[in-house]
Enzyme design. Sequence first.
Site, PDB file in Angstrom:
ATOM      1  N   SER A  45       0.819  -1.225   0.000  1.00 25.76           N
ATOM      2  CA  SER A  45       0.000   0.000   0.000  1.00 25.76           C
ATOM      3  C   SER A  45       0.846   1.266   0.000  1.00 25.76           C
ATOM      4  O   SER A  45       0.322   2.362  -0.221  1.00 25.76           O
ATOM      5  CB  SER A  45      -0.921   0.029   1.230  1.00 25.76           C
ATOM      6  OG  SER A  45      -1.661  -1.154   1.338  1.00 25.76           O
ATOM      7  N   HIS A  49       2.775   4.197   8.044  1.00 23.09           N
ATOM      8  CA  HIS A  49       1.726   4.235   9.060  1.00 23.09           C
ATOM      9  C   HIS A  49       2.150   5.079  10.260  1.00 23.09           C
ATOM     10  O   HIS A  49       3.336   5.111  10.615  1.00 23.09           O
ATOM     11  CB  HIS A  49       1.427   2.812   9.550  1.00 23.09           C
ATOM     12  CG  HIS A  49       0.852   1.934   8.486  1.00 23.09           C
ATOM     13  ND1 HIS A  49      -0.424   2.098   8.010  1.00 23.09           N
ATOM     14  CD2 HIS A  49       1.383   0.900   7.789  1.00 23.09           C
ATOM     15  CE1 HIS A  49      -0.658   1.189   7.070  1.00 23.09           C
ATOM     16  NE2 HIS A  49       0.425   0.451   6.916  1.00 23.09           N
TER      17      HIS A  49
HETATM   18  C1  LIG Z   1      -0.479  -6.294   0.537  1.00 18.93           C
HETATM   19  C2  LIG Z   1       0.591  -5.632   1.359  1.00 18.93           C
HETATM   20  C3  LIG Z   1       0.414  -4.349   1.849  1.00 18.93           C
HETATM   21  C4  LIG Z   1       1.388  -3.744   2.623  1.00 18.93           C
HETATM   22  N1  LIG Z   1       1.256  -2.430   2.976  1.00 18.93           N
HETATM   23  C5  LIG Z   1       2.191  -1.844   3.733  1.00 18.93           C
HETATM   24  C6  LIG Z   1       2.094  -0.483   4.074  1.00 18.93           C
HETATM   25  O1  LIG Z   1       1.235   0.241   3.583  1.00 18.93           O
HETATM   26  N2  LIG Z   1       2.988   0.023   4.931  1.00 18.93           N
HETATM   27  C7  LIG Z   1       3.975  -0.730   5.471  1.00 18.93           C
HETATM   28  O2  LIG Z   1       4.710  -0.221   6.307  1.00 18.93           O
HETATM   29  N3  LIG Z   1       4.167  -2.005   5.100  1.00 18.93           N
HETATM   30  C8  LIG Z   1       3.301  -2.565   4.230  1.00 18.93           C
HETATM   31  N4  LIG Z   1       3.461  -3.862   3.836  1.00 18.93           N
HETATM   32  C9  LIG Z   1       4.627  -4.590   4.289  1.00 18.93           C
HETATM   33  C10 LIG Z   1       5.878  -4.230   3.493  1.00 18.93           C
HETATM   34  O3  LIG Z   1       5.610  -4.200   2.113  1.00 18.93           O
HETATM   35  C11 LIG Z   1       6.956  -5.253   3.809  1.00 18.93           C
HETATM   36  O4  LIG Z   1       7.130  -5.285   5.200  1.00 18.93           O
HETATM   37  C12 LIG Z   1       8.284  -4.982   3.158  1.00 18.93           C
HETATM   38  O5  LIG Z   1       8.173  -4.705   1.790  1.00 18.93           O
HETATM   39  C13 LIG Z   1       9.166  -6.201   3.384  1.00 18.93           C
HETATM   40  O6  LIG Z   1      10.385  -5.998   2.764  1.00 18.93           O
HETATM   41  P1  LIG Z   1      11.481  -7.147   2.781  1.00 18.93           P
HETATM   42  O7  LIG Z   1      12.728  -6.521   2.306  1.00 18.93           O
HETATM   43  O8  LIG Z   1      11.484  -7.824   4.105  1.00 18.93           O
HETATM   44  O9  LIG Z   1      10.924  -8.255   1.788  1.00 18.93           O
HETATM   45  P2  LIG Z   1      11.008  -8.336   0.177  1.00 18.93           P
HETATM   46  O10 LIG Z   1      10.723  -7.038  -0.470  1.00 18.93           O
HETATM   47  O11 LIG Z   1      10.151  -9.482  -0.230  1.00 18.93           O
HETATM   48  O12 LIG Z   1      12.533  -8.670  -0.098  1.00 18.93           O
HETATM   49  C14 LIG Z   1      13.077  -9.948   0.149  1.00 18.93           C
HETATM   50  C15 LIG Z   1      14.043 -10.234  -0.979  1.00 18.93           C
HETATM   51  O13 LIG Z   1      14.739 -11.437  -0.718  1.00 18.93           O
HETATM   52  C16 LIG Z   1      15.015 -12.053  -1.958  1.00 18.93           C
HETATM   53  N5  LIG Z   1      15.301 -13.475  -1.728  1.00 18.93           N
HETATM   54  C17 LIG Z   1      14.454 -14.424  -1.289  1.00 18.93           C
HETATM   55  N6  LIG Z   1      15.078 -15.625  -1.265  1.00 18.93           N
HETATM   56  C18 LIG Z   1      16.337 -15.435  -1.685  1.00 18.93           C
HETATM   57  C19 LIG Z   1      17.461 -16.290  -1.896  1.00 18.93           C
HETATM   58  N7  LIG Z   1      17.402 -17.616  -1.688  1.00 18.93           N
HETATM   59  N8  LIG Z   1      18.624 -15.745  -2.344  1.00 18.93           N
HETATM   60  C20 LIG Z   1      18.714 -14.407  -2.594  1.00 18.93           C
HETATM   61  N9  LIG Z   1      17.674 -13.558  -2.429  1.00 18.93           N
HETATM   62  C21 LIG Z   1      16.489 -14.051  -1.983  1.00 18.93           C
HETATM   63  C22 LIG Z   1      13.710 -11.834  -2.728  1.00 18.93           C
HETATM   64  O14 LIG Z   1      13.886 -11.994  -4.130  1.00 18.93           O
HETATM   65  C23 LIG Z   1      13.343 -10.417  -2.316  1.00 18.93           C
HETATM   66  O15 LIG Z   1      13.804  -9.445  -3.239  1.00 18.93           O
HETATM   67  C24 LIG Z   1       2.537  -4.471   2.992  1.00 18.93           C
HETATM   68  C25 LIG Z   1       2.736  -5.761   2.477  1.00 18.93           C
HETATM   69  C26 LIG Z   1       1.795  -6.315   1.627  1.00 18.93           C
HETATM   70  C27 LIG Z   1       2.042  -7.635   0.993  1.00 18.93           C
END
Ligand SMILES: Cc1cc2nc3c(=O)[nH]c(=O)nc-3n(C[C@H](O)[C@H](O)[C@H](O)COP(=O)(O)OP(=O)(O)OC[C@H]3O[C@@H](n4cnc5c(N)ncnc54)[C@H](O)[C@@H]3O)c2cc1C
Length: 481
Positions: A45, A49
């Site tokens: 989104s 927040h």
């Molecule tokens: C529907 C929805 C709405 C949301 N709305 C909000 C919001 O409005 N506000 C808010 O604060 N948060 C929101 N969130 C949460 C927020 O989007 C996430 O908390 C955040 O994007 C997580 O980021 P991340 O880096 O942990 O994960 P990701 O962006 O998924 O990054 C993880 C990365 O790890 C990589 N990876 C996985 N396995 C491997 C491997 N074996 N080797 C190498 N790389 C790998 C993947 O390719 C990926 O790029 C929302 C989430 C969703 C799904």
Amino acid sequence: MYDIAIVGGGVIGCSIARELSRYNLNTVLIEKNNDIATGTTKANSAVVHAGYDAPAGSLKGKFNVRGNEMFSQVCNELNVPFNRIGSYVIANDEEDMKTIKDLYDNGVKLGINDMEIIDANEVRKNEPNLNKNVVGALYAPSAGIVESWELAIANAENAMDNGAELKLNFEVKNIIKNDGVFKINSENEVIESKMIINAAGVYADKIYNMVADSHFEIHPRKGQYFLLDKVEKDLVNHVIFQCPTKMGKGVLVAPTVDENIILGPTSEDLGIDEKENVATTFEGLGFIKEKVAITTDKINYRNVITSFAGLRAEPSTGDFIIEESDQVEKFINVAGIKSPGLSSAPAIAEYVVELVENSFGNLEKNLSFNPIRRKRIKFNELNDEEKAKLIKKDPQYGNIVCRCETITEAEIVDAIHRNAGGQTINGIKRRCRPGAGRCQGGFCGPKVLEILARELNVKPEKIALENIGSEILIGRTKEKI
Ligand SMILES: Cc1cc2nc3c(=O)[nH]c(=O)nc-3n(C[C@H](O)[C@H](O)[C@H](O)COP(=O)(O)OP(=O)(O)OC[C@H]3O[C@@H](n4cnc5c(N)ncnc54)[C@H](O)[C@@H]3O)c2cc1C
């Protein structure tokens, strides 16, 4: 040998990479795909927040509130658009009014002191397009909107400007620890590191299982969305939430920083093995329409320009998991970062540096650290005189590639050649928006492909839309394959 390998180039991994680049550490950010910000970070989104709804005492609550406070500075330094437009949780009856009073009280416990419960007149004055049944709202002025993928990309770029390394197309397949050194294996490469930070989103349980018996599981929870064209930009002025349920914050109607309107998300629990299932469905999109109608009946669905879905990393523990493993020294999990993970990202990164420092001992400062990311020129925001000056300096500013968003060739070339630059059509869209307008790349897609092939000096057949396997061209017409 690296000091630290961060697995996962989402907003969490990229923010951690930038925070660590403040220190003299040999850091590598590893990503399985051919670009960063292609996981959950590209489909959410995009709301920063205020932080009133996570339970007081939880990590989600703590890091959301601190992250929100940090956003203005981080986005200023990184030149990422961020607008603190405030949010409303609207109440449609007395039961909802009780819920928003509970949210207010919870927010106060978490240290958010600028919220207000406003009456129906005030809501209508500020949001005339909401349905008439609104009886009041919780107003949180500190909530904002941001471009989530640009925040990740900007963090990675600044981390690289300050010495961090980025390894794309490196899918971690297994990890072996020997004599204090992690050997991290992909299909055809091995790298060594003294420490691992696991920020692999929905795959964080899988990565942890490579070194230990994981005490948590990450289940994907899907959220689907509609995105409306800019002609709808005046529909609402704040992020409009409905009252939350056990499954999350409910369906919202909100402006984006690029002046679109976003509607969604759904909240659908998927099987543990469905970590790539980001398909939108007739039922899911239908559900959004049904729920949005409770907030406003003013949506013109003819102005939908795209629909998409993202996966929340739902941890079996219920809260963010941010700790050094008690089974494997120098392995830090940053897992289960579901919503409000984006809002919490700067605060999580700050905390992870503390964990690294606890483990490594005092960290030496990188004295040449520069927090500022070079500003990206947005041609469509300039006046005529400024445009003429730029075109004189670089004629590629005179070539409009994307007509919907008025994006020039020079902006695309810059997006390719910066640190952590884009190498795919969608990667360029996320960096400077060709293809993000009404025609969704129908007109500019082939031109972006040509520019990418020319600038990267590869054959056009090598250019992908998104991940490997999504190459668009297979050869010339009438040529034998
Ligand atoms: C529907 C929805 C709405 C949301 N709305 C909000 C919001 O409005 N506000 C808010 O604060 N948060 C929101 N969130 C949460 C927020 O989007 C996430 O908390 C955040 O994007 C997580 O980021 P991340 O880096 O942990 O994960 P990701 O962006 O998924 O990054 C993880 C990365 O790890 C990589 N990876 C996985 N396995 C491997 C491997 N074996 N080797 C190498 N790389 C790998 C993947 O390719 C990926 O790029 C929302 C989430 C969703 C799904």
